[in-house]
Write an enzyme that holds these catalytic residues in place. Structure first.
Site, mmCIF file in Angstrom:
data_model
loop_
_atom_site.group_PDB
_atom_site.id
_atom_site.type_symbol
_atom_site.label_atom_id
_atom_site.label_comp_id
_atom_site.label_asym_id
_atom_site.label_seq_id
_atom_site.Cartn_x
_atom_site.Cartn_y
_atom_site.Cartn_z
ATOM 1 N N TYR A 1 0.842 -1.211 0.000
ATOM 2 C CA TYR A 1 0.000 0.000 0.000
ATOM 3 C C TYR A 1 0.876 1.260 0.000
ATOM 4 O O TYR A 1 0.643 2.201 -0.767
ATOM 5 C CB TYR A 1 -0.959 0.031 1.201
ATOM 6 C CG TYR A 1 -1.761 1.326 1.223
ATOM 7 C CD1 TYR A 1 -2.789 1.538 0.289
ATOM 8 C CD2 TYR A 1 -1.442 2.355 2.108
ATOM 9 C CE1 TYR A 1 -3.487 2.737 0.266
ATOM 10 C CE2 TYR A 1 -2.141 3.564 2.084
ATOM 11 C CZ TYR A 1 -3.160 3.751 1.164
ATOM 12 O OH TYR A 1 -3.839 4.945 1.119
ATOM 13 N N ARG B 1 1.114 8.347 12.633
ATOM 14 C CA ARG B 1 0.647 9.568 13.306
ATOM 15 C C ARG B 1 -0.855 9.769 13.169
ATOM 16 O O ARG B 1 -1.528 10.208 14.104
ATOM 17 C CB ARG B 1 1.392 10.776 12.736
ATOM 18 C CG ARG B 1 1.096 12.076 13.458
ATOM 19 C CD ARG B 1 1.427 13.282 12.597
ATOM 20 N NE ARG B 1 0.621 13.297 11.379
ATOM 21 C CZ ARG B 1 0.828 14.112 10.351
ATOM 22 N NH1 ARG B 1 1.836 14.950 10.374
ATOM 23 N NH2 ARG B 1 0.037 14.070 9.289
ATOM 24 N N ARG C 1 -11.172 4.417 8.117
ATOM 25 C CA ARG C 1 -10.072 4.033 7.229
ATOM 26 C C ARG C 1 -8.990 3.356 8.062
ATOM 27 O O ARG C 1 -8.525 3.914 9.047
ATOM 28 C CB ARG C 1 -9.524 5.272 6.523
ATOM 29 C CG ARG C 1 -10.636 6.142 5.929
ATOM 30 C CD ARG C 1 -10.165 7.522 5.570
ATOM 31 N NE ARG C 1 -8.990 7.452 4.733
ATOM 32 C CZ ARG C 1 -9.035 7.137 3.446
ATOM 33 N NH1 ARG C 1 -10.173 6.907 2.858
ATOM 34 N NH2 ARG C 1 -7.941 7.064 2.741
ATOM 35 N N PHE D 1 14.471 19.866 -0.884
ATOM 36 C CA PHE D 1 13.143 19.311 -1.142
ATOM 37 C C PHE D 1 13.016 17.892 -0.578
ATOM 38 O O PHE D 1 11.981 17.535 -0.004
ATOM 39 C CB PHE D 1 12.882 19.320 -2.660
ATOM 40 C CG PHE D 1 11.683 18.535 -3.093
ATOM 41 C CD1 PHE D 1 10.403 19.057 -2.936
ATOM 42 C CD2 PHE D 1 11.826 17.280 -3.660
ATOM 43 C CE1 PHE D 1 9.288 18.327 -3.334
ATOM 44 C CE2 PHE D 1 10.713 16.551 -4.062
ATOM 45 C CZ PHE D 1 9.438 17.081 -3.894
HETATM 46 C C1 PS7 Z 1 4.776 15.138 -5.840
HETATM 47 C C2 PS7 Z 1 5.906 16.336 -3.885
HETATM 48 C C3 PS7 Z 1 11.790 12.783 -2.368
HETATM 49 C C4 PS7 Z 1 12.607 10.552 -3.323
HETATM 50 C C5 PS7 Z 1 -0.629 14.147 -2.717
HETATM 51 C C6 PS7 Z 1 7.088 13.154 -1.276
HETATM 52 C C7 PS7 Z 1 -1.389 11.402 0.277
HETATM 53 C C8 PS7 Z 1 3.179 11.261 2.808
HETATM 54 O O1 PS7 Z 1 -3.382 12.579 2.842
HETATM 55 O O2 PS7 Z 1 -0.554 15.458 2.606
HETATM 56 O O3 PS7 Z 1 -2.996 14.481 4.435
HETATM 57 O O4 PS7 Z 1 -2.596 12.122 5.172
HETATM 58 O O5 PS7 Z 1 0.182 14.797 4.904
HETATM 59 C C9 PS7 Z 1 4.044 14.846 -3.459
HETATM 60 C C10 PS7 Z 1 10.605 10.606 -1.933
HETATM 61 C C11 PS7 Z 1 0.589 11.998 -2.980
HETATM 62 C C12 PS7 Z 1 6.004 11.003 -0.667
HETATM 63 C C13 PS7 Z 1 0.917 10.496 -0.050
HETATM 64 C C14 PS7 Z 1 2.867 13.999 -3.783
HETATM 65 C C15 PS7 Z 1 9.505 11.199 -1.172
HETATM 66 C C16 PS7 Z 1 -0.660 11.197 -3.010
HETATM 67 C C17 PS7 Z 1 4.884 11.690 0.002
HETATM 68 C C18 PS7 Z 1 1.915 14.090 -2.625
HETATM 69 C C19 PS7 Z 1 8.157 10.882 -1.838
HETATM 70 C C20 PS7 Z 1 -0.716 10.116 -1.918
HETATM 71 C C21 PS7 Z 1 1.583 13.663 1.493
HETATM 72 C C22 PS7 Z 1 3.829 10.710 0.489
HETATM 73 O O6 PS7 Z 1 1.208 13.646 2.909
HETATM 74 O O7 PS7 Z 1 -1.114 13.155 3.482
HETATM 75 C C23 PS7 Z 1 4.866 15.404 -4.360
HETATM 76 C C24 PS7 Z 1 11.608 11.302 -2.506
HETATM 77 C C25 PS7 Z 1 0.627 13.339 -2.801
HETATM 78 C C26 PS7 Z 1 7.028 11.662 -1.223
HETATM 79 C C27 PS7 Z 1 -0.352 10.663 -0.528
HETATM 80 C C28 PS7 Z 1 1.429 11.243 1.102
HETATM 81 C C29 PS7 Z 1 2.039 12.472 0.888
HETATM 82 C C30 PS7 Z 1 2.768 11.359 1.382
HETATM 83 P P1 PS7 Z 1 -2.597 13.088 4.013
HETATM 84 P P2 PS7 Z 1 -0.085 14.358 3.497
HETATM 85 MN MN MN Z 2 -5.274 8.810 0.672
HETATM 86 MN MN MN Z 3 -2.121 15.823 5.829
#
Ligand code: PS7
Ligand code: MN
Ligand code: MN
Ligand code: MN
Ligand code: MN
Ligand code: MN
Length: 343
Positions: A144, A191, A201, A261
């Protein structure tokens, strides 16, 4: 950056940056600071995935509607008119005004478009696997987290390499990129225990919580506090196993804006894990790191040695707080030692 004939940012691009600021507390600043073509490419990547996640999260969309929407979501990037007006989620604006995002997606260089579309397709299909059931085994937990975050790490790494700001090796090593995403996602799932359970969920893996309770929601009950803390600590130990790979990934980066970043979310994650370790507040409310603490960390991560020092500090804090009666105390000590050895 695409500009109109007055030499200004196009109105749709401006709008995209407004949506970025509206929908992300944690990523807006570091994305806006990215160099060159990565700035727009990653802003659009974020908004596309934010839109996809808004569909996944929306419990008011019935699964028979949601499943085809998630599967086909990447096709919306080719349709300048597609939008969706029936979401009840807080970030629904990105679905309602998806054409603004599509317009800027189509203005990106083809390599960036291909990566974003490919990841969006794989994530949307992956999300459907866990819609109607909780996460069972630890293998499924990793699966997942791969779909919703590992794929983000893999896609981002390909974008870094495509931009030439990082070497081809960064984009080719999917294992390390996946584990960067897993570290953030596992921390988020740990968290957000209460918030997620209250919304029906379930993202904590049954293979772990099943040892400590009959139902996942039972862990929130005061009578089960001790068992719940043991469960929490076991999951944090599992997440900490990823620290060495995250350090190995960040060691390869050369561009300062890409480094910041990547590193800032990672240090926020380890600080969050430290805050959550053996902390009953996770089971009864929201645990967030203090704003001042966060700002200090964001300024302190200019190179990998500083990131290692911060990771070392929080790991040693956890190590010092391992309860004697914790059933996984030995394992947690082992995992902490491995993390401390590479930081
Ligand atoms: C393209 C920057 C840097 C190699 C929307 C960044 C939600 C934790 O839903 O918003 O509020 O609980 O707090 C981000 C690796 C993904 C993983 C994933 C895309 C790091 C859709 C972030 C963000 C890879 C699915 C946001 C994974 O947390 O979640 C970009 C390198 C989105 C990264 C989701 C979660 C991100 C997450 P919620 P949050
Ligand atoms: Mn989600
Ligand atoms: Mn969030
Ligand atoms: Mn979400
Ligand atoms: Mn969450
Ligand atoms: Mn050290």
């Amino acid at each position: 950056m695409p500009r109109n004939n007055q030499g200004e940012l196009s109105p749709t691009l401006k709008q995209c940056y407004k949506y970025l600021k509206l929908t992300s507390r944690s990523f807006a600043a570091v994305i806006q600071a990215l160099d060159g073509e990565l700035r727009n490419a990653i802003c659009i990547f974020y908004l596309v995935l934010r839109a996809l996640d808004t569909v996944e999260d929306d419990m008011t969309i019935p699964n028979d509607v949601k499943i085809p929407m998630l599967r086909h979501f990447h096709l919306n990037l080719q349709d300048t008119h597609w939008s969706f007006h029936d979401s009840k989620e807080k970030d629904k604006i990105v679905l309602e005004d998806f054409p603004t995002i599509t317009a800027e997606f189509q203005a990106l260089a083809p390599v960036y478009q291909e990566v974003i579309s490919d990841i969006c397709c794989k994530m949307g299909n992956g999300m459907t696997v866990f819609l109607d059931r909780g996460v069972g085994s630890l293998h499924e937990w990793n699966e997942y987290c791969h779909y919703v975050a590992g794929l983000v790490g893999i896609g981002l790494s390909r974008l870094f390499s495509a931009s030439k700001l990082e070497s081809p090796e960064v984009g080719r090593d999917e294992r390390l990129a996946n584990n960067m995403g897993l570290f953030l996602q596992k921390t988020n799932i740990i968290r957000d225990y209460l918030e997620d359970v209250l919304q029906g969920r379930e993202f904590w893996p049954k293979e772990v919580w099943g040892k400590y309770g009959r139902k996942l929601g039972d862990l929130a009950e005061p009578d089960n506090r001790q068992q719940a803390l043991h469960c929490l600590n076991e999951l944090i130990t599992n997440a900490l196993e990823l620290v060495p790979d995250c350090i190995a990934y960040m060691t390869r980066l050369h561009n300062q804006s890409v480094f910041n970043f990547c590193a800032i979310p990672q240090v926020m994650a380890i600080a969050t894990l430290e805050r959550c370790y053996n902390n009953p507040a996770v089971l009864t409310g929201v645990v967030k790191i203090r704003k001042g603490e966060a700002v200090k960390m964001m300024m302190g991560v200019s190179n990998v040695e500083k990131v290692k020092a911060i990771m070392h500090y929080f790991t040693s804090q956890i190590e010092s707080r391992i309860p004697k009666d914790d059933p996984n105390a030995e394992r947690t000590r082992e995992v902490c030692s491995k993390a401390l050895a590479c930081t």
